[in-house]
Design an enzyme around this catalytic site. Structure first.
Site, PDB file in Angstrom:
ATOM      1  N   ASP A 110      -5.519  -2.031   5.054  1.00  0.00           N
ATOM      2  CA  ASP A 110      -6.310  -3.247   5.290  1.00  0.00           C
ATOM      3  C   ASP A 110      -5.409  -4.464   5.498  1.00  0.00           C
ATOM      4  O   ASP A 110      -5.788  -5.410   6.179  1.00  0.00           O
ATOM      5  CB  ASP A 110      -7.315  -3.485   4.157  1.00  0.00           C
ATOM      6  N   HIS A 111      -4.188  -4.423   4.930  1.00  0.00           N
ATOM      7  CA  HIS A 111      -3.275  -5.549   5.115  1.00  0.00           C
ATOM      8  C   HIS A 111      -2.609  -5.550   6.493  1.00  0.00           C
ATOM      9  O   HIS A 111      -2.048  -6.551   6.903  1.00  0.00           O
ATOM     10  CB  HIS A 111      -2.172  -5.530   4.036  1.00  0.00           C
TER      11      HIS A 111
ATOM     12  N   HIS B 125      -6.706   5.398   4.454  1.00  0.00           N
ATOM     13  CA  HIS B 125      -6.437   4.246   3.577  1.00  0.00           C
ATOM     14  C   HIS B 125      -7.776   3.620   3.199  1.00  0.00           C
ATOM     15  O   HIS B 125      -8.295   2.750   3.899  1.00  0.00           O
ATOM     16  CB  HIS B 125      -5.550   3.238   4.321  1.00  0.00           C
TER      17      HIS B 125
ATOM     18  N   ASP C 227      -0.639  -0.266   4.443  1.00  0.00           N
ATOM     19  CA  ASP C 227      -0.101  -1.453   3.794  1.00  0.00           C
ATOM     20  C   ASP C 227       1.431  -1.376   3.791  1.00  0.00           C
ATOM     21  O   ASP C 227       2.078  -1.570   2.761  1.00  0.00           O
ATOM     22  CB  ASP C 227      -0.657  -1.670   2.375  1.00  0.00           C
TER      23      ASP C 227
ATOM     24  N   HIS D 271       3.974  -2.850   0.992  1.00  0.00           N
ATOM     25  CA  HIS D 271       3.790  -4.310   1.026  1.00  0.00           C
ATOM     26  C   HIS D 271       5.087  -5.088   1.277  1.00  0.00           C
ATOM     27  O   HIS D 271       5.373  -6.076   0.565  1.00  0.00           O
ATOM     28  CB  HIS D 271       3.102  -4.796  -0.258  1.00  0.00           C
TER      29      HIS D 271
ATOM     30  N   HIS E 192      -3.330   1.343  -5.822  1.00  0.00           N
ATOM     31  CA  HIS E 192      -1.904   1.185  -6.117  1.00  0.00           C
ATOM     32  C   HIS E 192      -1.414   2.022  -7.289  1.00  0.00           C
ATOM     33  O   HIS E 192      -0.223   2.230  -7.455  1.00  0.00           O
ATOM     34  CB  HIS E 192      -1.579  -0.297  -6.333  1.00  0.00           C
TER      35      HIS E 192
ATOM     36  N   ASP F 222       1.586   1.882   0.540  1.00  0.00           N
ATOM     37  CA  ASP F 222       1.437   0.542  -0.046  1.00  0.00           C
ATOM     38  C   ASP F 222       2.778  -0.096  -0.438  1.00  0.00           C
ATOM     39  O   ASP F 222       2.957  -0.528  -1.582  1.00  0.00           O
ATOM     40  CB  ASP F 222       0.482   0.595  -1.241  1.00  0.00           C
TER      41      ASP F 222
ATOM     42  N   HIS G 177      -4.112   2.806  -0.533  1.00  0.00           N
ATOM     43  CA  HIS G 177      -4.999   1.686  -0.899  1.00  0.00           C
ATOM     44  C   HIS G 177      -5.018   1.443  -2.401  1.00  0.00           C
ATOM     45  O   HIS G 177      -4.861   0.315  -2.846  1.00  0.00           O
ATOM     46  CB  HIS G 177      -6.429   1.870  -0.385  1.00  0.00           C
TER      47      HIS G 177
HETATM   48 MN   LIG Z   1      -2.224  -1.995  -0.766  1.00  0.00          MN
END
Ligand SMILES: [Mn+2]
Length: 373
Positions: free
Chosen positions: A85-86, A163, A50, A11, A195, A9, A193
């Protein structure tokens, strides 16, 4: 013995609160994690999704990732990765992380479970990956975990990357799977997933949400203040796992102040003066309840040094809801529409939170309020 770094994650490209410096922060904490793995001389990296904030990341975000992957490539280290998912393209498009395959980035399980056998430090390791499954894909998730679990029986060392929202680590409504449905024959369950970070080593198998490397929302503040942000350094040897959390130092300190006119300044100063793990200016979201001299508040806050203040947001006192709706307040309209007090309250909360924000921030805030990642 084989050693790897589990991170998740990251991002990359996320510009929280539309602040340029927040975008930089995400690159910085990601790079700290990468450098940490290199310093610890890991054999490989495991990223559980992510990677980028969106499936269509900016050129800048991709370039930052490329620079880090060149560092890995030069030291002959592979990054194994799944999609969060991102990361899954919404339309027919190439998956962003797959563009970097020539630098040793290996994406697993885009359409379902995928397993490979890797060998590091004289250890054969079954490495299974299943990218984020939602919507229709979600229905086959448990079945695929079972299939994977059968395979894992034949290996002394094994890791599965996934995830998903696992209950009880997230509110039930946001979960796709219950922890009792997770594979049991793997030695290390590498999850992404959620955080907040979790590393459960007193049960078998070892389970971990590595957690995000920086805060994506104010929901993460509570856990951040307690544990910081982190990655896992994992040793795997003859079927035994030794995993430890390593705290990141570069993640910017964040906190919230929820106060009133009489106390907000003192409360804010207390947080500014609290010890931090780095020199970055703390980011503090300030909400002031009740009556206040707004001009005075604004000028006093503006005069504060070495801090980034978000807001202040002024909240009027919550007045008790009148017995007879007279359609003079927004709340009455929400109640008339939903015919449900809880829904009406939720709608008003969302409306108040997003009315002054741009659409991207609004979308974020709604997800925050609904507690979905
Ligand atoms: Mn995430």
């Amino acid at each position: 013995m084989a050693r790897f770094l589990h991170l998740s994650d990251t991002h990359l490209g996320y510009k929280q609160y539309m602040m340029d410096l927040r975008e930089e922060d995400f690159y910085e904490s990601f790079n700290e994690a990468i450098d940490l793995g290199l310093e610890e001389n890991v054999d490989f990296f495991v990223h559980t999704g992510d990677l980028f904030d969106t499936w269509s990341p900016s050129n800048r975000a991709m370039n930052e990732f490329k620079k880090a992957m060149i560092k890995l490539y030069k030291k002959n280290k592979t990054m194994y990765l799944i999609m969060g998912d991102h990361d899954r393209p919404k339309r027919t498009d190439e998956i962003a992380s797959r563009i970097f395959d020539f630098l040793g980035v290996k994406l697993l399980g885009t359409e379902g479970l995928q397993s490979i056998v890797i060998n590091y430090g004289n250890e054969d390791i079954l490495l299974s990956g299943i990218s984020n499954m939602k919507g229709l894909r979600k229905n086959s998730l448990v079945e695929q975990y079972r299939k994977a679990d059968v395979e894992a029986k034949s290996y002394r060392n094994s890791i599965i990357m996934s995830h998903q929202g696992v209950s009880p680590y997230l509110i039930a409504e946001a979960c796709e799977v219950d922890s009792k449905d997770l594979p049991v024959n793997y030695k290390y369950l590498a999850f992404g997933h959620v955080h907040d970070s979790y590393l459960i080593t007193d049960k078998y198998p070892v389970f971990s949400y590595a957690g995000s490397t920086d805060l994506n929302s104010t929901n993460e503040i509570k856990n951040f203040l307690r544990n910081g942000k982190s990655v896992n350094l994992v040793d795997i040897e003859k079927g035994k796992i030794d995993a430890q959390r390593i705290k990141l130092k570069t993640t910017r300190y964040q906190n919230t102040v929820s106060s009133d006119f009489a106390n907000y300044l003192e409360d804010t100063l207390k947080i500014i003066e609290a010890p931090k793990s780095n020199e970055k200016e703390p980011l503090i979201s300030v909400t002031i309840h009740g009556e206040s001299d707004r001009d005075e508040v604004k000028s006093k806050i503006k005069a504060l040094d070495h801090v980034i203040i978000r807001g202040p947001v002024f909240e009027k006192e919550v007045k008790s809801i009148e017995e007879k709706p007279n359609m003079s307040k927004l709340q009455d309209y929400f109640r008339a529409y939903f015919k449900d007090d809880t829904m009406a309250q939720l709608a008003e909360n969302i409306f108040n939170s997003i009315k002054n924000e741009d659409s991207e921030t609004s979308y974020r805030l709604i997800k925050e309020i609904m507690q979905v990642e």
